[in-house]
Structures are given as structure tokens and as C-alpha cells.
Design an enzyme around this catalytic site. Structure first.
Site, short mmCIF file in Angstrom:
data_model
loop_
_atom_site.label_atom_id
_atom_site.label_comp_id
_atom_site.label_asym_id
_atom_site.label_seq_id
_atom_site.Cartn_x
_atom_site.Cartn_y
_atom_site.Cartn_z
N GLY A 21 0.84 -1.19 0.00
CA GLY A 21 0.00 0.00 0.00
C GLY A 21 0.87 1.24 0.00
N THR A 22 0.23 2.36 -0.18
CA THR A 22 0.98 3.59 -0.35
C THR A 22 1.55 4.08 0.97
OG1 THR A 22 -0.93 4.03 -1.72
CG2 THR A 22 0.82 5.65 -1.75
N ASP A 140 9.39 -10.33 6.78
CA ASP A 140 9.78 -9.73 5.50
C ASP A 140 10.97 -8.78 5.71
OD1 ASP A 140 9.63 -9.25 2.77
OD2 ASP A 140 8.38 -7.48 3.04
#
Lengths: 307, 359
Positions: A21-22, A140
């Protein structure tokens, strides 16, 4: 951007269309400080916000109480409705200008000193040990989400959002890098906190090499590149119940890690190999890694004279 | 006096055991940064552990020249540590004993409370008690865990501080706090429609979900709390309290949820006070080992005895009139045979008299 009521942040620039997402750089209109805004869209059903989102964000807030120096500050959270089916959760983090990727790129040749690497690694592992002792895994970890302040302080970012993100990722076509993924994730076997140690090992090597250790283009290619370094694991080490067969890979032998990371010292190489261990149960933990001789031996330290 | 800490020679055999002395671990209690010590928390590490709640008025001082005093003092945190670790394990509050003590210290450090002055003016004590009593009934009906109730009331107290809620919407706010607490703690959740029918459909599902977002945003998703109940269970385990004492303390602790004056106290203090009061009321005779265990558990509260006494007064007067109050869900809940009828114990009617003057 839809805002929460009395949302005191003024977007300055989009700093990443990231996989999740941004991300916006914004200014806190009260303090004038910069923050990083991350918007995550979550599906809301007739029972409101999903339990997983409520729990994960609550856990991040709880971690915040400990004010750990190697974890990025979560300054604010708010939820705004987008529609009956969707709510936008905005996470407001402290903004750090530089990540480890640019930090490595900007380091003048021949790269970081071994002392600097040791210090970065110690901080990175401190942050990880803190997350792991609170049952949070990053999942991640990569140079892009390890932030380095202008004072050289390491701060982990983007942790603990794996489940919220996976919700979001179903909605956005994304390319996620495979380079820091451990074998158990690539093989779609079960995984836990050791995943982060594998990624840390990859990053450790990259600090010396100034380029990634394993640059695979697909899951299978990534596994192949890993085995070229650590050797094809024994049949009995191969996880059960995975679809990928061990027979797909050539029976290569492990090569000395110094072939790939020539600048590393002896204890560093030993620690690196304990991090790049195929079997997640045999992989070193963050706490034990901090106790490793690599961090105790002073041969590369410029503190020698004072000792 | 049954509650008095045992004479000092009771501790001597432990001091003599050299192997135990070696086990004393003086590592710093903090893992990364030194937080500014809070008076009621740092007392955990003060050497004057021998003070108990009964020593408030008459301070006991060590006689001069006592041999091995410093090592004896060092022993107590490690003894306490071992007992707390055992308790956490027994209560299934930890997943790895290795982290148990750290977790307990984290619990002590991160207790949060709402200063009473911040409750909105139009929200009277009586209103608050009625709302909490109603939440207790719904909580009971939905068969949630006890932790969920403590979390719900904690969220309610904090929401009231941050949100402007009209009196007509207080019930909705209470329900949302219980629903959010359940989302955090419970494995089985009720449907929102079921919650609406529990409120006689005074509010729509849409209103409930909107309130959920409002509460989450105003609390910044911070839903963690250290329930006073956990402290109670840990202390009673360290102190080897009888089942009767524990049930009565749980009853008194739940009564504290209804008292707006209790909002200002820390969970650890509320738990300590509930347990002290239950012991005073029941007056069980103790073995020397039981007294020693109680003494050890009390060392956690060194320095906050006056506060504990104040809370005990509040709880004692609440318990004395609980049967006659309109808000009696807790009284009824703890009058059942499963809870050993503790709320009907005759000693509670006169409990205030046991405490003497409140300083």
C-alpha cells in the site's frame, strides 16, 4: 486522502507505492516533525474490524510501551471507513530518511568497515530479539525496511503486520522480493521466528558484499541459488509434506562461505553459517547470536588499545 | 498477630543454604534501557522486604550486627522471582519460563491507569456503577473469560476520558468496550446482531460498528492492559492462599470495578488490597510456612502500604453494603456455591471495623 477527525498530518510526498500500500511522508502539523503514513485497507464484514487486525495493531501498540531503541516508533493509529466493506487503517510511524539499502549504496569504496558492520548487526539482532521475545516475527526483513538514522542507529520497520498486509495484498498486484526468504518459506512449509534469522544472515553477507547474496528470479531459482552456497540438504532434513521435491535440485556440495563473502572474519563466517542453516530448528536464535564470539572478539575492533 | 511477618530467624535456614545463595542472580532487571523508576515499582527491589502491610504503623528495623544481612536481602528478590515464575507457569500465563520474570517486570512497568479527575462531569458515580453492573451481567451471560471483563472496564475508563459520549449512548459505549475486549481475548465471538438484541435494539448494528471505530481510533488501538486479576492470581499463588481467600479476594476485586474511586489505583495495588482484606476478614490460622509465603508475597507492596489501606477501606465499605445495592450483579455472582458463597460471608458486613482508622 480521507482523514480521521482531527488528523494532524499533512502529506508531503509519496515515498513508496510499496507492496503493502501507499506510504506517505507527512508533516505532523503540531510538532513540525516528519512522519511516515502507511495506509492499509482491511475488509470489514458485518462484525466490524477483523479480529486479526485488532490484535496485531494492539500488539504493536503494546510493543510501543517498551520504547525499544532498535524498533521504529509507532506514533499514532486511526481507522476510517471507506465503505461498508472496507476500513482504512492508518499507521503513523516516525520518519527516518535512510534505509540500509541506501546506507550501503552511499558508503564509499571499499564499503563499510568491519566494526561498522558489527555494530549494525548487533543493533539489528537486538531489535529482533526484542520482537521475538514478544512473539512477533517480522517475516519480511530486507535492507529496505531496516532504517538507519543519521546517528547510525538501526531501527526495524514494517514488522508484525504480516497478516494485515496479506489481507491487503490480496487486493493489490504486487511483486515481493524473494532474495531474503528462507527455504521453509520458499518450500511453503511451516515457519516461525527463524525466518527472520535467515533474512538477517542474507543481510549480514550483503553488508560485506554490497550486493545481495541470493538473487533468485522465482521460488525454484531462489532455492537453487541457496543450495549453490549451503549445499543441497540431506534427504532427512527436507521438510515433510511439501510439494517441491528434493530431486528437482542438483546434488551440489556446500562451498566455503568465504568464496562469496571474502572480507568476513573467521567468527563472522561461523555466525553467518549458523544463520544460513537450512533446518529452521537448528538455526541460531537472535538471543544466542548476540552471545556469539563474533560480538566478543575484539581483533577487528579499534578499541584494542584501550583494552 | 496472624498477619505479622515472621520473626527474622525464620529466614535463617535459607541463608545457611549455600547452594541457594549461589543461585542469587543480581543481573540488572532491565533488558535495554533504564526506565525512570516509579516509586511503587522500584520498591520491589528494595532490601527492606521484611515490611508487611501490618508494619505500616510500626516499622520494624533490623537489629544491628545481624550476620549475613546483605546476602539475606539479596536472596529475597531471587526467591520471589522463583515463586513468581512458578506462579506464572501454573496459571498458564507464559509460554516460556525463560521469559517469565521479564514478563512479570513488564507487567509491573506497563500498568496504566486513568486518573479519576478525567472522568467527564456529567457521568456520575451512580451512572458509572449502573453501566459497569450491566456490563458485568452481559459478560456473565456471554460466558466470557474473567480477563475480558477487566479489559472491557479498562477500555471503558479510557474511552470516557478520550471520547465525548452523550449519556444516551453510554450503554452503546459499554457494549463496544466489551465487544473489543472479546475480540482481543475470546476465541468465540458473538454476532453484532446478538449484541444489539441484548440492548433491546436501542441502537442499530451500524451505530455499534461506528462506535467501534471511534473507540479504536480514540484509544489508538491500544488495547493492552494488565488485568488486576492476573496480579491477584500471582500473589495468591506466591502466598499459598486458601481457595476461600482467593475467591473472596476475587469478589472484592470485582467490586472495585464498580467503584469510581478505584479507577485511580494501579492494578497491582487493587489486587494486593483485595487479597489483604480477604485474609483479614477470613482470619485463617497460618502455618509458619504459610506466614513466610505471605511475607514474601507482601514484599511486592513495600512502600505502598498506605495506598493499600485506603483501597481496603473502599472495598470493605463496598462489600458491607453490596447486598442492599441496586447494582448487585457481582454480589449475586459470588454468592453461588461454585464461588464458596463468599459474598454472603458474615465477616464482610463488619469488615470496615477490622481496618481501624484510615490514615
Amino acid at each position: 486522502m480521507a482523514h480521521c477527525t482531527s488528523f494532524p498530518y499533512e502529506p508531503v510526498a509519496e515515498i513508496g507505492g510499496g507492496a503493502y500500500g501507499t506510504v506517505y511522508k507527512a508533516r505532523d502539523t503540531e510538532s513540525g516533525k516528519f512522519v511516515a503514513l502507511k495506509n492499509v485497507r482491511v475488509q470489514t464484514d458485518q462484525n466490524g474490524l477483523p479480529v486479526s487486525t485488532v490484535r496485531e495493531v494492539a500488539l504493536l501498540k503494546r510493543l510501543e510501551q517498551f520504547d525499544h531503541p532498535n524498533v521504529v516508533r509507532l506514533m499514532d493509529v486511526c481507522a476510517t471507513p471507506r465503505s461498508d466493506q472496507e476500513t482504512k487503517v492508518t499507521l503513523v510511524f516516525e520518519h527516518v530518511d535512510q534505509d540500509l539499502k541506501t546506507y550501503l549504496e552511499k558508503a564509499p569504496a571499499p564499503g563499510l568497515s568491519s566494526d561498522r558492520i558489527k555494530d549494525l548487526m548487533r543493533q539489528l539482532l537486538c531489535g529482533l530479539a526484542f520482537l521475538h521475545s514478544n512473539q512477533v516475527m517480522h517475516r519480511d526483513l530486507k535492507p529496505e525496511n531496516i532504517l538507519v538514522t543519521s546517528q547510525g542507529q538501526v531501527k526495524l520497520a514494517d514488522f508484525g503486520l504480516a497478516k494485515i498486509y496479506s489481507c491487503h495484498m490480496a487486493l493489490t498486484p504486487v511483486v515481493v522480493t524473494l532474495w531474503y526468504r528462507p527455504p521453509e518459506v520458499l518450500l511453503q512449509s511451516t515457519y516461525a521466528t527463524p525466518v527472520d534469522i535467515w533474512s538477517t544472515g542474507c543481510i549480514f553477507a550483503e553488508m560485506f558484499r554490497r550486493k545481495p547474496l541470493f538473487c533468485g528470479e522465482s521460488e525454484m531459482d531462489q532455492l537453487g541459488k541457496i543450495f549453490e552456497v549451503i549445499g543441497l540438504p540431506q534427504e532427512e532434513e527436507w521438510p515433510t509434506g511439501v510439494t517441491v521435491s528434493r530431486k528437482n535440485f542438483p546434488a551440489v556440495k556446500a562451498r566455503p562461505i568465504t568464496d562469496f563473502v571474502p572480507e568476513i572474519n573467521e567468527q563472522g563466517a561461523k555466525l553467518l553459517m549458523q544463520m544460513l542453516t537450512f533446518d529452521p530448528l537448528k538455526r541460531i536464535s537472535a538471543l544466542n547470536a548476540l552471545e556469539h564470539l563474533y560480538f566478543q572478539d575484539e581483533e577487528t575492533s579499534n578499541q584494542d588499545e584501550t583494552l | 498477630m496472624a498477619n505479622t511477618c515472621g520473626p527474622i530467624d525464620r529466614w535463617q535456614p535459607m541463608e545457611a543454604g549455600d547452594s541457594r545463595m549461589n543461585a542469587v542472580n543480581m543481573e540488572p532487571e532491565c533488558r535495554w534501557v533504564s526506565l525512570p523508576p516509579q516509586p511503587h515499582i522500584c520498591c520491589l527491589f528494595l532490601p527492606n522486604w521484611f515490611l508487611t502491610e501490618d508494619c505500616v504503623e510500626t516499622c520494624v528495623f533490623y537489629p544491628h550486627g545481624l550476620q549475613g544481612l546483605s546476602s539475606l536481602q539479596a536472596l529475597v528478590p531471587s526467591l520471589l522471582r522463583r515463586e513468581v515464575e512458578k506462579a506464572l507457569e501454573k496459571l498458564d500465563l507464559i509460554w516460556d519460563r525463560h521469559y517469565a520474570w521479564d514478563m512479570f517486570l513488564d507487567m509491573m512497568r506497563t500498568q496504566n491507569f486513568v486518573p479519576i479527575t478525567d472522568l467527564p462531569g456529567h457521568f456520575t458515580d451512580a451512572n458509572r456503577a449502573i453501566l459497569v453492573d450491566w456490563i458485568i451481567q452481559v459478560h456473565d451471560l456471554l460466558q466470557f473469560q474473567e480477563e475480558t471483563l477487566y479489559l472491557a472496564i479498562h477500555l471503558l475508563n479510557r474511552s470516557l476520558r478520550h471520547l465525548k459520549v452523550q449519556t444516551a449512548n453510554l450503554q452503546l459505549l459499554g457494549m463496544v468496550c466489551l465487544f473489543l475486549a472479546a475480540k482481543k481475548e475470546e476465541s468465540l465471538l458473538p454476532e453484532v446482531s446478538a449484541l444489539c438484541s441484548l440492548m433491546d435494539h436501542a441502537y442499530t448494528k451500524h451505530q455499534l460498528l461506528r462506535m467501534e471505530r471511534k473507540v479504536l481510533s480514540s484509544l489508538k488501538f491500544d488495547l493492552s492492559c494488565c488485568p488486576a486479576l492476573h496480579f491477584l492470581l500471582i500473589f495468591s499463588s506466591v502466598a499459598h492462599c486458601s481457595a476461600m481467600v482467593v475467591w473472596m479476594a476475587r469478589y472484592l476485586l470485582e467490586l472495585s470495578l464498580l467503584e469510581d474511586r478505584c479507577v485511580a489505583f494501579l492494578p497491582v495495588q487493587l489486587a494486593g488490597a483485595a487479597l489483604c482484606l480477604a485474609r483479614r476478614v477470613l482470619q485463617e490460622s497460618l502455618t509458619p510456612a504459610g506466614e513466610a509465603a505471605w511475607c514474601l508475597a507482601s514484599s511486592i507492596h513495600v512502600g505502598s502500604e498506605p495506598t493499600l489501606l485506603r483501597i481496603m477501606h473502599i472495598l470493605a465499605s463496598a462489600a458491607a453494603k453490596a447486598h442492599a445495592r441496586e447494582t448487585c450483579a457481582t454480589f449475586l455472582k459470588f454468592s453461588s456455591p461454585e464461588t464458596m458463597h463468599v459474598s454472603r460471608h458474615p465477616g464482610l458486613r463488619t469488615a470496615v471495623g477490622l481496618l481501624g482508622e484510615c490514615s
